[in-house]
Enzyme design. Structure first.
Site, PDB file in Angstrom:
ATOM      1  N   LYS A 183      42.156  41.774  53.054  1.00 19.61           N
ATOM      2  CA  LYS A 183      43.453  42.468  53.093  1.00 19.61           C
ATOM      3  C   LYS A 183      43.906  42.604  51.636  1.00 19.61           C
ATOM      4  CE  LYS A 183      47.493  42.384  52.852  1.00 19.61           C
ATOM      5  NZ  LYS A 183      48.265  43.183  51.841  1.00 19.61           N
ATOM      6  N   GLU A 257      44.604  30.586  44.835  1.00 19.76           N
ATOM      7  CA  GLU A 257      44.635  30.838  43.386  1.00 19.76           C
ATOM      8  C   GLU A 257      45.996  31.457  43.109  1.00 19.76           C
ATOM      9  OE1 GLU A 257      42.348  29.960  41.248  1.00 19.76           O
ATOM     10  OE2 GLU A 257      40.729  29.446  42.614  1.00 19.76           O
ATOM     11  N   CYS A 291      47.465  36.332  35.637  1.00 17.89           N
ATOM     12  CA  CYS A 291      47.894  34.965  35.950  1.00 17.89           C
ATOM     13  C   CYS A 291      47.605  34.029  34.781  1.00 17.89           C
ATOM     14  CB  CYS A 291      47.216  34.492  37.215  1.00 17.89           C
ATOM     15  SG  CYS A 291      45.443  34.695  37.142  1.00 17.89           S
ATOM     16  N   GLU A 393      56.934  32.385  35.287  1.00 15.38           N
ATOM     17  CA  GLU A 393      55.912  33.409  35.062  1.00 15.38           C
ATOM     18  C   GLU A 393      56.585  34.774  34.944  1.00 15.38           C
ATOM     19  OE1 GLU A 393      53.419  34.497  38.489  1.00 15.38           O
ATOM     20  OE2 GLU A 393      51.700  34.297  37.161  1.00 15.38           O
TER      21      GLU A 393
HETATM   22  P1  NAD Z   1      51.926  38.277  46.210  1.00 12.59           P
HETATM   23  O1  NAD Z   1      51.875  36.826  46.491  1.00 12.59           O
HETATM   24  O2  NAD Z   1      53.224  38.978  46.396  1.00 12.59           O
HETATM   25  O3  NAD Z   1      50.883  39.065  47.125  1.00 12.59           O
HETATM   26  C1  NAD Z   1      49.512  38.728  47.150  1.00 12.59           C
HETATM   27  C2  NAD Z   1      48.898  39.192  48.454  1.00 12.59           C
HETATM   28  O4  NAD Z   1      49.501  38.459  49.523  1.00 12.59           O
HETATM   29  C3  NAD Z   1      49.135  40.667  48.779  1.00 12.59           C
HETATM   30  O5  NAD Z   1      47.972  41.201  49.394  1.00 12.59           O
HETATM   31  C4  NAD Z   1      50.267  40.618  49.773  1.00 12.59           C
HETATM   32  O6  NAD Z   1      50.275  41.735  50.642  1.00 12.59           O
HETATM   33  C5  NAD Z   1      49.928  39.344  50.533  1.00 12.59           C
HETATM   34  N1  NAD Z   1      51.055  38.713  51.248  1.00 12.59           N
HETATM   35  C6  NAD Z   1      52.364  38.786  50.972  1.00 12.59           C
HETATM   36  N2  NAD Z   1      53.083  38.080  51.898  1.00 12.59           N
HETATM   37  C7  NAD Z   1      52.178  37.531  52.752  1.00 12.59           C
HETATM   38  C8  NAD Z   1      52.275  36.694  53.898  1.00 12.59           C
HETATM   39  N3  NAD Z   1      53.462  36.276  54.370  1.00 12.59           N
HETATM   40  N4  NAD Z   1      51.145  36.316  54.529  1.00 12.59           N
HETATM   41  C9  NAD Z   1      49.940  36.719  54.064  1.00 12.59           C
HETATM   42  N5  NAD Z   1      49.779  37.531  53.005  1.00 12.59           N
HETATM   43  C10 NAD Z   1      50.888  37.931  52.338  1.00 12.59           C
HETATM   44  O7  NAD Z   1      51.370  38.455  44.728  1.00 12.59           O
HETATM   45  P2  NAD Z   1      51.281  39.771  43.857  1.00 12.59           P
HETATM   46  O8  NAD Z   1      52.650  40.146  43.410  1.00 12.59           O
HETATM   47  O9  NAD Z   1      50.451  40.787  44.569  1.00 12.59           O
HETATM   48  O10 NAD Z   1      50.416  39.232  42.606  1.00 12.59           O
HETATM   49  C11 NAD Z   1      50.963  38.587  41.526  1.00 12.59           C
HETATM   50  C12 NAD Z   1      50.797  37.079  41.637  1.00 12.59           C
HETATM   51  O11 NAD Z   1      49.428  36.736  41.812  1.00 12.59           O
HETATM   52  C13 NAD Z   1      51.227  36.369  40.358  1.00 12.59           C
HETATM   53  O12 NAD Z   1      52.007  35.239  40.673  1.00 12.59           O
HETATM   54  C14 NAD Z   1      49.901  35.928  39.732  1.00 12.59           C
HETATM   55  O13 NAD Z   1      49.997  34.821  38.888  1.00 12.59           O
HETATM   56  C15 NAD Z   1      49.073  35.669  40.928  1.00 12.59           C
HETATM   57  N6  NAD Z   1      47.657  35.713  40.563  1.00 12.59           N
HETATM   58  C16 NAD Z   1      46.938  34.544  40.483  1.00 12.59           C
HETATM   59  C17 NAD Z   1      45.595  34.560  40.087  1.00 12.59           C
HETATM   60  C18 NAD Z   1      44.778  33.311  39.993  1.00 12.59           C
HETATM   61  O14 NAD Z   1      43.563  33.412  39.855  1.00 12.59           O
HETATM   62  N7  NAD Z   1      45.357  32.126  40.042  1.00 12.59           N
HETATM   63  C19 NAD Z   1      44.996  35.788  39.776  1.00 12.59           C
HETATM   64  C20 NAD Z   1      45.756  36.942  39.848  1.00 12.59           C
HETATM   65  C21 NAD Z   1      47.080  36.907  40.252  1.00 12.59           C
END
Ligand code: NAD
Length: 493
Positions: A183, A257, A291, A393
């Site tokens: 997804k 992650e 991230c 962040e």
């Molecule tokens: P997000 O948490 O808003 O969304 C990530 C994914 O989760 C999306 O596909 C979203 O549709 C899904 N999602 C949202 N609500 C959900 C729920 N209730 N149940 C299941 N899935 C759900 O994050 P974002 O804004 O897309 O990405 C940015 C974040 O990702 C930042 O905090 C960044 O640090 C983190 N990130 C971490 C890494 C790592 O390797 N640690 C890498 C890249 C990004």
């Protein structure tokens, strides 16, 4: 045309689901996907309906029966073919990514090629997975510790690295013998669909890889709660990661992650020019939407003013442009108004609390930028830990800088965060290097460089930055169950 790759870019892409080896028009509402550089709609994706999600999980379950038993050499061959197919189409895939995410085409192509490398890396690892024979406490027994694939993986990914973050989960799953339902983020679904198309070209059997699209709170949540999904592999924000951990309705494997708030320490012994170069690269690449971006820098007081001036000059030299029109721009558009708004909020907060604006702090001027989410790389100095830029962040092109007097103080400031993903150190003195790297409470420490993650080494966060690892052998182990087989054969009993 259902296939997203066949549509011209920039042009309209037609969103579809990828279930059981075929593209399928979804029956749910069409959700718009927007080019963040122009504000124009790139295409739409369907909101996956519950019966469609069930179909995807059922296809993955059926495929697991045969894929998990296929010998490792054949799975490796399929992953090599996938890597080749992705690399061969890197230009078109990069343009799709830029159209939906904003990063310049050259940077997007680099990400696609790294995904191809990941396919080859995990293809090789697939052939090296082995169990162990462990000692027993009685004669006549033999204990085998076997590794068996977990089953059906649900992968949920964010928008900042639309290819790699899907790909690491996909490659490790397939190498281990798992099947997967992906997804992707609603902002960047087309890159994931383009990868799915390459699995067809690579001859990966139907059902092994599936992609469902839609909102996280609906489709993502339903995938998390699905009783026939054995593991969730999630990359995204710490808030959503915690919510997922709390909302699993049954015991299932989970790797998370999550977010970061990454420090860099520049000691008195550092090579100043190298440190400035590293800070500008890791702070502003992908418009800071990483991230492991350098969010905050602590500089030895004797180097402080020189460092601030040089970093400001480096930021001012970076180019910002529409990533499709200017493939070699340093920064493209930010992915949406949300990270842009947060960046502006963190700048306003810092300046209101006494920080000094050194570079940026504004959108680039001109007609070309009017409709997109553009922002200049920004440096604020004289920061303190009551400012958001130093403690939260940002996920945008913003770096906060502050001076320190002792190494102990610098380490304490670097660790003063709920996060523990990546950290950076610039120093030439071995005592500085040993003292600081031992003191940093982070999963990754890069010293005199800013590449905290490589394919061969485990990559993961501590504290609120996550559970589990990607990359390396450790990343592959996340997709296995261990099975202990204790055999009585009687020899020597
Ligand atoms: P997000 O948490 O808003 O969304 C990530 C994914 O989760 C999306 O596909 C979203 O549709 C899904 N999602 C949202 N609500 C959900 C729920 N209730 N149940 C299941 N899935 C759900 O994050 P974002 O804004 O897309 O990405 C940015 C974040 O990702 C930042 O905090 C960044 O640090 C983190 N990130 C971490 C890494 C790592 O390797 N640690 C890498 C890249 C990004």
């Amino acid at each position: 045309m259902l296939n997203p790759v066949d549509s011209p870019v920039p042009g309209r892409l037609t969103g579809v689901l990828f279930i059981d080896g075929a593209f399928r028009a979804g029956s749910g509402a069409a959700l718009p996907v927007v080019n963040p550089a122009t504000g124009q709609e790139v295409g739409t994706i369907p909101a996956t309906q519950p019966d469609e999600l069930n179909d995807a999980v059922a296809a993955a379950r059926r495929a697991f029966k045969t894929w998990s038993r296929l010998n490792a050499r054949k799975r490796a061959d399929a992953l090599h073919r996938l890597g080749d197919a992705i690399a061969a189409d890197a230009d078109a895939m990069a343009r799709i990514m830029t159209a939906e995410q904003g990063k310049p085409v050259n940077e997007a192509r680099g990400e696609i090629l790294k995904l191809a490398d990941a396919c080859h890396f995990y293809a090789e690892e697939a052939t090296r997975v082995h169990g162990e024979v462990v000692p027993n406490d009685q004669n006549g027994y033999q204990s085998l510790v076997l590794r068996e694939p977990i089953g059906v993986v649900g992968a949920i990914t964010p928008w900042n690295y639309p290819a790699e973050l899907v790909g690491w989960k996909l490659c490790a799953s397939l190498a281990a013998g798992c099947t997967i339902v992906i997804k992707p983020a609603e902002l960047t679904p087309f890159t994931a669909l383009a990868i799915a198309e390459k699995t067809l070209a690579a001859g990966i059997p139907a059902g092994v890889v599936n992609v469902v699209t839609g909102k996280g709170s609906q489709v993502g949540q339903a995938l998390v709660e699905h009783p026939d999904v054995d593991k969730i592999a999630f990359t995204g924000s710490s808030a959503v990661g915690l919510h997922i951990q709390q909302s699993c309705t049954q015991v299932k494997r989970l790797s998370l992650e999550l977010g970061g708030n990454c420090p860099m320490i520049v000691t008195q012994s550092a090579d100043l020019a190298l440190a400035v170069k590293g800070a500008a690269r890791r702070g502003f690449r992908n418009a800071g939407q990483i991230c492991i971006a350098v969010n905050r820098i602590y500089v030895a007081r004797s180097l402080y003013e020189d460092f601030v001036r040089e970093l400001g000059a480096a930021a001012d030299k970076l180019t910002v442009a529409d990533g499709l029109q200017t493939p070699d721009a340093d920064l493209g558009a930010m992915a949406s108004g949300e990270p842009l708004g947060k960046t502006q909020d963190h700048i306003a907060d810092a300046l209101a609390k006494g920080a000094r604006l050194v570079a940026g702090g504004r959108a680039p001027e001109g007609e070309a930028y009017a409709a997109g989410f553009f922002f200049r790389p920004t440096v604020v100095a004289d920061c303190t830990h009551d400012m958001k830029v130093m403690t939260e962040e940002t996920f945008g092109p913003l770096i906060g800088v502050m001076p320190f007097d002792t190494l102990e103080e610098a380490i304490a400031l670097a660790n003063d965060t709920p996060y523990g993903l990546a950290s950076y150190l610039y120093a030439r003195d071995m005592v500085d290097i040993q003292t600081v790297s031992a003191g940093l409470d982070y999963g990754n420490v890069a010293i005199n460089n800013v590449d905290a993650g490589i394919m061969n080494a485990p990559y993961g966060g501590r504290k609120q930055s996550g559970i589990g690892y990607e990359h390396g052998r450790e990343g592959l182990l996340e997709y296995f169950n261990f099975k202990h087989v204790r055999l009585f054969h009687g020899v020597g009993a």
